[in-house]
Design an enzyme around this catalytic site. Structure first.
Site, mmCIF file in Angstrom:
data_model
loop_
_atom_site.group_PDB
_atom_site.id
_atom_site.type_symbol
_atom_site.label_atom_id
_atom_site.label_comp_id
_atom_site.label_asym_id
_atom_site.label_seq_id
_atom_site.Cartn_x
_atom_site.Cartn_y
_atom_site.Cartn_z
ATOM 1 C CD GLU A 25 -2.221 -1.099 2.987
ATOM 2 O OE1 GLU A 25 -1.817 -0.236 3.792
ATOM 3 O OE2 GLU A 25 -3.007 -1.972 3.312
ATOM 4 C CB CYS A 61 1.355 34.251 14.313
ATOM 5 S SG CYS A 61 1.002 35.612 13.201
HETATM 6 N N1 LLP Z 1 -1.025 1.992 4.702
HETATM 7 C C1 LLP Z 1 -1.388 2.431 5.919
HETATM 8 C C2 LLP Z 1 -2.261 1.598 6.744
HETATM 9 C C3 LLP Z 1 -0.925 3.685 6.378
HETATM 10 O O1 LLP Z 1 -1.282 4.113 7.591
HETATM 11 C C4 LLP Z 1 -0.076 4.457 5.560
HETATM 12 C C5 LLP Z 1 0.420 5.766 6.006
HETATM 13 C C6 LLP Z 1 0.258 3.956 4.277
HETATM 14 C C7 LLP Z 1 -0.226 2.712 3.885
HETATM 15 C C8 LLP Z 1 1.133 4.710 3.309
HETATM 16 O O2 LLP Z 1 2.395 4.971 3.818
HETATM 17 P P1 LLP Z 1 3.517 5.618 2.863
HETATM 18 O O3 LLP Z 1 3.815 4.621 1.751
HETATM 19 O O4 LLP Z 1 2.967 6.871 2.304
HETATM 20 O O5 LLP Z 1 4.670 5.850 3.746
HETATM 21 N N2 LLP Z 1 2.071 12.496 7.231
HETATM 22 C C9 LLP Z 1 3.268 11.698 7.336
HETATM 23 C C10 LLP Z 1 3.053 10.293 6.840
HETATM 24 C C11 LLP Z 1 1.939 9.569 7.551
HETATM 25 C C12 LLP Z 1 1.681 8.181 7.022
HETATM 26 C C13 LLP Z 1 0.452 7.581 7.617
HETATM 27 N N3 LLP Z 1 0.134 6.279 7.139
HETATM 28 C C14 LLP Z 1 4.405 12.400 6.582
HETATM 29 O O6 LLP Z 1 4.193 13.485 6.041
HETATM 30 O O7 LLP Z 1 5.527 11.916 6.571
#
Ligand code: LLP
Length: 399
Positions: free
Chosen positions: A273, A343
């Site tokens: 995913e 701010c």
């Molecule tokens: N699957 C599940 C169950 C997840 O919770 C997430 C991300 C993904 C897949 C995808 O993960 P990725 O391949 O994008 O790393 N806002 C944070 C990242 C939070 C990710 C949350 N879950 C940032 O800006 O680094």
């Protein structure tokens, strides 16, 4: 389309000049029509999707919509054969609105502590559903009847670029303990619910492919005891290089790891995913210099984007490459802190950056901003989130 693959999959060769430097003129034209603006290049997204599709041991890929839910991006990824991982009824709706003819079974619903009616909505949408606690099985078996379920298991150890994005291990709220998975399977059997596999996602921004193998370990033990389970979803989390000296993610290494996991569970399909890997490098945030200031020993350059536009530096101390687009490079550099108009003292895009001397009106590009940028924006301080612009050519972006 210019989607030539400059980096052989998994090689450790540094990416050449980022696309946003090569397409400076086009970006300046977009900036002229208004900043701040996120710009997404669909060709880059397709390029990354094709790299992932070359993984021999990942049978299905579900794009993590939370990274960027722009409809053109969803359509481009559907066109590349990906499914969609959604965490809320809102994300399910966004996918259905962008792709009304998407086949049932190409959506995976992976919520955490979501209310019951969102599960009902996912069942109606024909989504695969990930169960990450006993509560839904104990209380909502009627709602889940007829759905294809996965059980999210916490393998006991998380990973990621920051503790806020580490989603497994002690004191995290995600998943079932491996021992609880047995009880979950028994509950499902009693309620006539169909559990087809296991799921885990241990964190985001992971650089070492071995983490996926370690995470799979406890799940493989459960699979060995329950031969009817046919799916092993190992989540997302693939990192992208944040700084110039970072290496690209080792995709070939990940494929080797997945191959070993697959051999340990014959007949089980591996799913992934990914979110960030597909969209991060395809996005830049364009912003315009508002003011400059010397204060004490420090120098500040202000831009018209702030932590309300791109929260990652303030929230995680995340680094994004910064390029000056509007002036030709004279080679002169000035040390400056790049800040926004919000701010709060956390409103930083970079500390002590060495940038060409900037003046009011100059345009900067903040790179690698396609993931977790616009989706995490707010209108804090009465400043609206940035507009979004999609560029790129290629095949028609319909599923
Ligand atoms: N699957 C599940 C169950 C997840 O919770 C997430 C991300 C993904 C897949 C995808 O993960 P990725 O391949 O994008 O790393 N806002 C944070 C990242 C939070 C990710 C949350 N879950 C940032 O800006 O680094």
């Amino acid at each position: 389309m210019e989607a030539v693959d400059p980096v052989p999959s998994g090689s450790r060769v540094q990416e050449p000049v980022p696309w946003w430097r090569r397409r400076r003129r086009e970006l300046l034209e977009i900036a002229r029509k208004g900043t701040p603006a996120y710009v997404y290049d669909l060709d880059q997204i397709r390029l990354h999707a094709r790299r992932l599709r070359r993984l021999r041991h990942a049978r299905r890929l579900f794009y993590a919509v939370k990274a960027n839910a722009h409809p053109a991006i969803l359509r481009a990824l559907a066109g590349e054969g990906l499914g969609f991982e959604c965490v809320s009824a809102g994300e399910l709706e966004l996918v259905r609105a962008a792709l009304p003819r998407l086949a049932r079974g190409r959506i995976l619903f992976t919520p955490n502590f979501a209310p019951r009616d969102e599960y009902a909505q996912a069942v109606r949408a024909g989504a695969w559903i990930t169960i990450d606690g006993l509560h839904p099985l104990e209380q909502w078996s009627g709602t889940l009847a007829g759905a294809d379920l996965l059980l999210r298991v916490d393998p006991g150890r998380g990973a990621g670029h920051h503790r806020a994005v580490t989603t497994a291990g002690p004191r995290t709220k995600f998943g079932l303990e491996p021992e609880q998975a047995e009880r979950a399977l028994a509950l499902a059997r009693r309620a006539n619910l169909r559990v087809l596999g296991l799921h885990c996602h241990v964190g985001s921004g992971i650089t070492d492919p071995l983490v996926w193998e370690q995470a799979a370990g406890p799940l493989l033990e459960i699979l060995a005891r329950h031969r009817r389970l046919r799916v092993l979803d190992l989540g997302g989390g693939l990192s992208v290089p944040a700084g110039e000296s970072d290496l690209p993610f080792d995709l070939a290494g990940l494929d080797r790891v997945l191959g070993r996991v697959r051999r340990a569970a014959p007949g089980v399909e591996i799913w992934l995913e990914p979110g960030r890997f597909l969209v991060a490098e395809a996005g830049v945030l364009l912003a315009r210099v508002t003011q400059t200031k010397a204060k004490g020993a420090e120098h500040y350059t202000g831009i018209d984007a702030g932590m309300n536009t791109l929260l990652r530096p303030a929230l995680y101390g995340a680094q994004h490459p910064v390029d000056v687009l509007s002036c030709s490079d004279s080679g002169i550099r000035r040390r400056t802190h790049l800040v926004g108009p919000i701010c709060e003292s956390a409103d930083f895009f970079g500390c002590s950056l060495m940038l060409a001397p900037l003046r009011e009106g100059d345009v900067v590009a903040i790179g690698c901003a396609g993931a977790y940028g616009r989706v995490m924006a707010s209108s804090y301080n009465g400043r609206e989130p940035a507009r979004e612009v999609v560029i790129g050519s290629g095949r028609p972006d319909v599923a």
